[in-house]
Motif scaffolding. Structure first.
Motif, PDB file in Angstrom:
ATOM      1  N   ARG A  98       0.807  -1.475   0.185  1.00  0.00           N
ATOM      2  CA  ARG A  98       0.029  -0.209   0.430  1.00  0.00           C
ATOM      3  C   ARG A  98       1.077   1.493  -0.075  1.00  0.00           C
ATOM      4  O   ARG A  98       0.579   2.366  -0.445  1.00  0.00           O
ATOM      5  CB  ARG A  98      -0.794   0.286   0.925  1.00  0.00           C
ATOM      6  CG  ARG A  98      -1.760   1.073   1.087  1.00  0.00           C
ATOM      7  CD  ARG A  98      -2.405   1.172   2.960  1.00  0.00           C
ATOM      8  NE  ARG A  98      -1.845   1.132   3.650  1.00  0.00           N
ATOM      9  CZ  ARG A  98      -1.420   2.130   4.265  1.00  0.00           C
ATOM     10  NH1 ARG A  98      -1.462   2.885   3.949  1.00  0.00           N
ATOM     11  NH2 ARG A  98      -0.825   1.889   5.517  1.00  0.00           N
ATOM     12  N   LEU A  99       1.551   1.165   0.365  1.00  0.00           N
ATOM     13  CA  LEU A  99       3.227   2.472   0.732  1.00  0.00           C
ATOM     14  C   LEU A  99       4.144   2.368  -0.843  1.00  0.00           C
ATOM     15  O   LEU A  99       4.049   3.624  -0.954  1.00  0.00           O
ATOM     16  CB  LEU A  99       4.039   2.265   1.343  1.00  0.00           C
ATOM     17  CG  LEU A  99       3.268   2.500   3.174  1.00  0.00           C
ATOM     18  CD1 LEU A  99       4.359   2.171   3.983  1.00  0.00           C
ATOM     19  CD2 LEU A  99       2.812   3.933   3.431  1.00  0.00           C
ATOM     20  N   GLY A 100       3.114   1.793  -1.598  1.00  0.00           N
ATOM     21  CA  GLY A 100       4.219   1.833  -3.347  1.00  0.00           C
ATOM     22  C   GLY A 100       5.808   1.321  -3.504  1.00  0.00           C
ATOM     23  O   GLY A 100       6.260   1.425  -3.757  1.00  0.00           O
ATOM     24  N   ALA A 101       5.944   0.028  -2.511  1.00  0.00           N
ATOM     25  CA  ALA A 101       7.537  -0.068  -2.330  1.00  0.00           C
ATOM     26  C   ALA A 101       6.558  -2.102  -3.111  1.00  0.00           C
ATOM     27  O   ALA A 101       6.083  -2.090  -2.920  1.00  0.00           O
ATOM     28  CB  ALA A 101       7.817  -0.770  -0.839  1.00  0.00           C
ATOM     29  N   LYS A 102       8.539  -2.383  -3.338  1.00  0.00           N
ATOM     30  CA  LYS A 102       8.010  -3.393  -4.102  1.00  0.00           C
ATOM     31  C   LYS A 102       8.400  -4.385  -2.565  1.00  0.00           C
ATOM     32  O   LYS A 102       9.731  -3.321  -1.890  1.00  0.00           O
ATOM     33  CB  LYS A 102       9.413  -3.104  -5.180  1.00  0.00           C
ATOM     34  CG  LYS A 102       8.817  -2.813  -6.749  1.00  0.00           C
ATOM     35  CD  LYS A 102       8.941  -3.383  -7.728  1.00  0.00           C
ATOM     36  CE  LYS A 102       8.333  -2.589  -8.906  1.00  0.00           C
ATOM     37  NZ  LYS A 102       9.113  -2.595 -10.306  1.00  0.00           N
ATOM     38  N   LEU A 103       8.501  -5.119  -2.345  1.00  0.00           N
ATOM     39  CA  LEU A 103       8.911  -6.322  -1.535  1.00  0.00           C
ATOM     40  C   LEU A 103       9.886  -8.072  -1.684  1.00  0.00           C
ATOM     41  O   LEU A 103       8.989  -8.439  -2.591  1.00  0.00           O
ATOM     42  CB  LEU A 103       7.278  -6.762  -0.620  1.00  0.00           C
ATOM     43  CG  LEU A 103       8.048  -7.590   0.612  1.00  0.00           C
ATOM     44  CD1 LEU A 103       8.515  -7.444   1.422  1.00  0.00           C
ATOM     45  CD2 LEU A 103       6.256  -8.087   1.618  1.00  0.00           C
ATOM     46  N   VAL A 104      11.079  -7.755  -1.145  1.00  0.00           N
ATOM     47  CA  VAL A 104      11.836  -8.690  -1.546  1.00  0.00           C
ATOM     48  C   VAL A 104      11.966  -9.563  -0.114  1.00  0.00           C
ATOM     49  O   VAL A 104      12.141  -8.485   1.066  1.00  0.00           O
ATOM     50  CB  VAL A 104      12.922  -8.192  -2.168  1.00  0.00           C
ATOM     51  CG1 VAL A 104      13.840  -9.572  -2.348  1.00  0.00           C
ATOM     52  CG2 VAL A 104      12.955  -7.766  -2.850  1.00  0.00           C
ATOM     53  N   MET A 118       9.399 -11.324  -4.879  1.00  0.00           N
ATOM     54  CA  MET A 118      10.855 -12.037  -5.112  1.00  0.00           C
ATOM     55  C   MET A 118      10.891 -12.619  -4.101  1.00  0.00           C
ATOM     56  O   MET A 118      10.773 -11.584  -2.656  1.00  0.00           O
ATOM     57  CB  MET A 118      11.876 -11.277  -6.029  1.00  0.00           C
ATOM     58  CG  MET A 118      12.974 -11.817  -6.014  1.00  0.00           C
ATOM     59  SD  MET A 118      14.284 -11.305  -6.148  1.00  0.00           S
ATOM     60  CE  MET A 118      13.735 -11.000  -8.174  1.00  0.00           C
ATOM     61  N   ASN A 119      11.010 -13.425  -3.567  1.00  0.00           N
ATOM     62  CA  ASN A 119      11.615 -14.630  -2.924  1.00  0.00           C
ATOM     63  C   ASN A 119      12.789 -15.003  -2.804  1.00  0.00           C
ATOM     64  O   ASN A 119      12.676 -16.665  -3.667  1.00  0.00           O
ATOM     65  CB  ASN A 119      10.273 -15.589  -1.402  1.00  0.00           C
ATOM     66  CG  ASN A 119      10.213 -15.683  -1.018  1.00  0.00           C
ATOM     67  OD1 ASN A 119      11.486 -15.672  -0.231  1.00  0.00           O
ATOM     68  ND2 ASN A 119       9.035 -16.915  -0.237  1.00  0.00           N
ATOM     69  N   GLY A 133       5.471 -16.608  -3.888  1.00  0.00           N
ATOM     70  CA  GLY A 133       6.167 -15.299  -4.005  1.00  0.00           C
ATOM     71  C   GLY A 133       6.026 -15.174  -5.377  1.00  0.00           C
ATOM     72  O   GLY A 133       5.762 -15.821  -6.498  1.00  0.00           O
ATOM     73  N   GLU A 134       5.699 -14.047  -5.987  1.00  0.00           N
ATOM     74  CA  GLU A 134       5.438 -13.561  -7.639  1.00  0.00           C
ATOM     75  C   GLU A 134       6.701 -14.079  -8.119  1.00  0.00           C
ATOM     76  O   GLU A 134       6.665 -15.120  -9.736  1.00  0.00           O
ATOM     77  CB  GLU A 134       5.285 -12.732  -7.788  1.00  0.00           C
ATOM     78  CG  GLU A 134       5.754 -12.179  -9.696  1.00  0.00           C
ATOM     79  CD  GLU A 134       5.165 -10.923 -10.167  1.00  0.00           C
ATOM     80  OE1 GLU A 134       5.891 -10.249 -10.920  1.00  0.00           O
ATOM     81  OE2 GLU A 134       4.410 -10.022  -8.976  1.00  0.00           O
ATOM     82  N   ASP A 135       7.966 -14.005  -7.534  1.00  0.00           N
ATOM     83  CA  ASP A 135       9.257 -14.372  -8.623  1.00  0.00           C
ATOM     84  C   ASP A 135       9.750 -15.180  -7.188  1.00  0.00           C
ATOM     85  O   ASP A 135      10.531 -14.589  -6.276  1.00  0.00           O
ATOM     86  CB  ASP A 135      10.035 -13.154  -9.392  1.00  0.00           C
ATOM     87  CG  ASP A 135      11.199 -14.111 -10.012  1.00  0.00           C
ATOM     88  OD1 ASP A 135      11.905 -15.485 -10.215  1.00  0.00           O
ATOM     89  OD2 ASP A 135      11.899 -13.236 -10.253  1.00  0.00           O
ATOM     90  N   ILE A 136      10.441 -16.876  -7.608  1.00  0.00           N
ATOM     91  CA  ILE A 136      11.183 -17.398  -6.777  1.00  0.00           C
ATOM     92  C   ILE A 136      12.098 -18.018  -6.876  1.00  0.00           C
ATOM     93  O   ILE A 136      12.018 -18.493  -8.366  1.00  0.00           O
ATOM     94  CB  ILE A 136      10.162 -18.266  -6.104  1.00  0.00           C
ATOM     95  CG1 ILE A 136       8.469 -18.506  -5.257  1.00  0.00           C
ATOM     96  CG2 ILE A 136      10.757 -20.157  -5.143  1.00  0.00           C
ATOM     97  CD1 ILE A 136       7.520 -19.514  -5.508  1.00  0.00           C
ATOM     98  N   ARG A 137      12.739 -17.022  -5.883  1.00  0.00           N
ATOM     99  CA  ARG A 137      15.213 -17.873  -6.611  1.00  0.00           C
ATOM    100  C   ARG A 137      15.569 -18.746  -5.840  1.00  0.00           C
ATOM    101  O   ARG A 137      15.696 -19.095  -4.749  1.00  0.00           O
ATOM    102  CB  ARG A 137      15.784 -16.540  -6.780  1.00  0.00           C
ATOM    103  CG  ARG A 137      15.318 -15.867  -7.656  1.00  0.00           C
ATOM    104  CD  ARG A 137      15.154 -16.190  -9.133  1.00  0.00           C
ATOM    105  NE  ARG A 137      14.476 -14.917  -9.936  1.00  0.00           N
ATOM    106  CZ  ARG A 137      15.361 -14.891 -10.906  1.00  0.00           C
ATOM    107  NH1 ARG A 137      16.558 -15.298 -11.234  1.00  0.00           N
ATOM    108  NH2 ARG A 137      14.730 -14.103 -12.215  1.00  0.00           N
TER     109      ARG A 137
END
Length: 322
Positions: A98-104, A118-119, A133-137
């Motif tokens: 909600r604060l507009g940040a991307k989450l890793v 990303m996880n 997670g959207e992108d799991i590495r």
């Protein structure tokens, strides 16, 4: 702007802190702005500040509501919030988004990981249903290791000296039990304890009963990588430390401090770079009573674990922020 939110304590351990500091240092060297948010743990706060980073405090008991003001996309474009706290709660993830940040997140199995952009799961080796997670590495290639290790890599030839290093906190006092087991063995042993180790009295009592000069006790060494250089085998927990040892050519015996470290120990054993001694509640160091192929394990360890993970992850974060 990259914001690292960590949890570090005697109970949690300090691996999250040191991993984040290594990655933060790499990002800073690339010209990025970095700050930390951490729980109130004096040793951890001191270390963060000594490394030259700003740090704000958050309340471990508060799931969300404290993030306001720590990221502001109206003044800082494309902020990246990095959680290195293991299990992220969904209300917190919702607030960050909600604060507009991307989450890793790192190695995250919390219900909030589903919202992560990303996880990064370097300590996991196969995707499971509870991994979100959207992108799991996955895997060792994303392991964030201290680049200083490059200076201290070497192939070991034989077993002449053992290093025991079981984390910055060693929550369960495993070091003391390992020292008891080693006290009747012929190997020279160096034990390194961390800044939150709380079992020194018991450890010193064990060491006092051993043959003189058999044990060397060190606390908060300036460089664990440099200390590793002088030894042929390390007894470690199942976090990042055995990977750092392997990257330096130092074979390991891994004792799992937490249940999630069990597959880590088994994976390193599967690579041929370590032996897995079991969970701390019932570990078995009997392998030390047998002939250990130190040279071949050392060579395998350096081949299987490289030091490129921090650059790979930094690159992923830069692309996410672009």
């Amino acid at each position: 702007m990259f914001v690292f939110c960590i949890e570090s304590s005697h109970a949690r351990g300090m691996g999250h802190l040191f991993r984040s500091l290594t990655l933060a240092t790499e990002l800073r060297s690339r010209g990025h702005s970095v700050r930390f948010v951490a729980n109130d743990h004096p040793n951890s706060l001191r270390i963060i500040r000594e490394r030259g980073f700003d740090v704000a405090l958050y309340d471990l008991a508060a799931v969300t509501g404290w993030e306001e003001g720590l990221v502001d996309p109206t003044t800082v474009p494309s902020p990246i919030w990095i959680n290195d706290r293991l299990n992220t709660r969904r209300p917190h993830s919702e607030t960050i988004k909600r604060l507009g940040a991307k989450l890793v997140t790192f190695d995250d199995r919390g219900d909030g990981a589903e919202l992560a952009d990303m996880n990064i799961c370097a300590l996991l080796f196969e995707k499971t249903e509870d991994l979100k997670g959207e992108d799991i590495r996955l895997g060792v290639e994303y392991m964030i290791l201290n680049p200083e290790i490059e200076r201290y890599r070497r192939v070991r030839q034989s077993l002449a000296s053992i290093l025991v290093t079981l984390g910055g906190a060693d929550t369960y006092g495993v070091t003391v039990r390992v020292a008891k087991w080693l006290s009747s063995k012929p190997f020279p042993v160096t034990i390194v304890t961390g800044p939150s180790f709380q079992h020194m009295a018991e450890l010193e009592e064990v060491v006092s009963t051993a043959e003189p000069d058999r044990f060397k006790l060190l606390n908060q060494v300036p460089s664990l990588a440099a200390e590793m250089y002088g030894h042929d085998l390390a007894i470690t927990g199942g976090g990042v430390t055995p990977f750092e040892a392997c990257a330096a050519g130092l074979p390991c015996v891994v004792i799992a401090n937490e249940p999630f470290e069990i597959p880590v120990g088994r994976a390193l054993e599967g690579l041929g770079a370590a032996f897995f001694a079991g969970h701390h509640s019932e570990f078995d160091l009997g392998i030390l009573e047998k002939a250990i192929p130190i040279r071949s394990m050392s060579e395998t360890a350096m081949t299987k674990v490289d030091l490129g993970g921090v650059a790979r992850v930094a690159g992923l974060l830069e692309r996410l922020a672009a």
